[in-house]
Design a protein around this motif. Structure first.
Motif, PDB file in Angstrom:
ATOM      1  N   ALA A   1      60.569  42.042  30.052  1.00 32.30           N
ATOM      2  CA  ALA A   1      60.178  40.659  29.797  1.00 32.30           C
ATOM      3  C   ALA A   1      60.045  39.872  31.090  1.00 32.30           C
ATOM      4  O   ALA A   1      59.348  38.848  31.149  1.00 32.30           O
ATOM      5  CB  ALA A   1      61.205  40.001  28.885  1.00 32.30           C
ATOM      6  N   GLN A   2      60.717  40.338  32.139  1.00 31.33           N
ATOM      7  CA  GLN A   2      60.656  39.638  33.430  1.00 31.33           C
ATOM      8  C   GLN A   2      59.441  40.042  34.262  1.00 31.33           C
ATOM      9  O   GLN A   2      59.054  39.338  35.189  1.00 31.33           O
ATOM     10  CB  GLN A   2      61.920  39.909  34.253  1.00 31.33           C
ATOM     11  N   ALA A   3      58.841  41.185  33.934  1.00 30.98           N
ATOM     12  CA  ALA A   3      57.724  41.694  34.734  1.00 30.98           C
ATOM     13  C   ALA A   3      56.479  40.838  34.507  1.00 30.98           C
ATOM     14  O   ALA A   3      56.105  40.546  33.376  1.00 30.98           O
ATOM     15  CB  ALA A   3      57.436  43.146  34.387  1.00 30.98           C
TER      16      ALA A   3
ATOM     17  N   LEU B   1      56.230  47.308  33.751  1.00 33.15           N
ATOM     18  CA  LEU B   1      55.044  46.610  33.281  1.00 33.15           C
ATOM     19  C   LEU B   1      55.429  45.505  32.311  1.00 33.15           C
ATOM     20  O   LEU B   1      56.482  45.574  31.661  1.00 33.15           O
ATOM     21  CB  LEU B   1      54.068  47.577  32.616  1.00 33.15           C
ATOM     22  N   PRO B   2      54.607  44.468  32.203  1.00 39.06           N
ATOM     23  CA  PRO B   2      54.887  43.386  31.251  1.00 39.06           C
ATOM     24  C   PRO B   2      54.896  43.910  29.820  1.00 39.06           C
ATOM     25  O   PRO B   2      54.311  44.950  29.509  1.00 39.06           O
ATOM     26  CB  PRO B   2      53.710  42.416  31.476  1.00 39.06           C
ATOM     27  N   LEU B   3      55.551  43.172  28.936  1.00 43.31           N
ATOM     28  CA  LEU B   3      55.717  43.622  27.557  1.00 43.31           C
ATOM     29  C   LEU B   3      54.385  43.876  26.848  1.00 43.31           C
ATOM     30  O   LEU B   3      54.251  44.815  26.065  1.00 43.31           O
ATOM     31  CB  LEU B   3      56.530  42.582  26.771  1.00 43.31           C
ATOM     32  N   ARG B   4      53.388  43.050  27.124  1.00 45.65           N
ATOM     33  CA  ARG B   4      52.127  43.156  26.400  1.00 45.65           C
ATOM     34  C   ARG B   4      51.078  44.007  27.110  1.00 45.65           C
ATOM     35  O   ARG B   4      49.953  44.158  26.618  1.00 45.65           O
ATOM     36  CB  ARG B   4      51.561  41.750  26.150  1.00 45.65           C
TER      37      ARG B   4
END
Length: 228
Positions: A18-20, A38-41
């Protein structure tokens, strides 16, 4: 697990966070594990496209990691900061003699026997150091567990149980003492605040040099493979 093709293929561990806010790569110098945050999405296909664009950097970083050295007769291994040559010997117990570590039994098992000797010595040294430092702050060590950890040299649980890497016994004794003091200090401060470091300083004056040794030389302790 996604794989970067090539010779050899490289496994890529994807870690969503979640921080990425962007893609980032890390290659562990301890075990060569490649992690792509990597980001969540973010899509896995996009992440692997990023990994492929960084293939040159990944393979260069992997090439710089020292190979783990199998231990056998004639190998030189650090024991409490002193490099000892492993030699086959008669008798029943592993023992030091000058600049040698004499290991009895089947020469094919010299690695395993040396590893067992180091683990036993590590427990003796770490239990003694932990109890000594705990007594200085009026605390009691509940138990000491040894593991072959690669991400940390030690830890302290809320109940006072301590965990250490047994490979600390290969480092100079002052380094082992520092790690024990560090973990015992967490019995007072479960953080890394200024108050915590004040406890470490009281228990182990001059700890900064020992911490510096771990950062500069500690990784080399993981290059020895004892048949396990």
């Amino acid at each position: 697990m996604p794989v970067l093709p090539g010779a050899p293929p490289v496994e890529i561990r994807l870690k969503r966070s979640a921080q990425a806010r962007r893609f980032s790569l890390r290659v562990s110098r301890l075990d060569g594990r490649v992690t792509l945050s990597l980001p969540l999405r973010a899509r896995e296909s996009e992440a692997m496209a990023f990994a492929r664009s960084q293939e040159g950097w990944i393979r260069s970083a992997l090439a710089e990691i020292p190979l783990r050295e199998g231990v056998g007769i004639g190998s030189v291994v650090p024991v409490e900061g002193q490099f000892l040559r492993l030699e086959s010997a008669a008798g029943r117990t592993v023992r030091r003699e000058g600049d040698s570590l004499l290991v009895p039994g089947d020469p094919g098992q010299i690695g395993a026997r040396t590893g067992a000797f180091l683990r036993a010595l590590a427990r003796e040294r770490l239990v003694a150091a932990s109890d000594r430092y705990a007594a200085l702050i009026g605390r009691r060590v509940e138990r000491v567990t040894l593991r072959d950890t690669r991400s940390r040299w030690g830890s302290c649980a809320q109940d006072g149980a301590l965990m250490y890497s047994w490979r600390l016994v290969m480092a100079p004794p002052t380094v082992l003492d520092y790690v024990a003091a560090h973990e015992v200090a967490h019995m007072v401060e479960m953080n890394h605040s200024a108050d915590f470091w004040a406890v470490v300083e009281r228990l182990c004056p001059g700890w900064q040099e020992q911490r510096k040794w771990l950062h500069s030389s500690g990784q080399a302790l993981h290059q020895y493979r004892f048949g396990d």
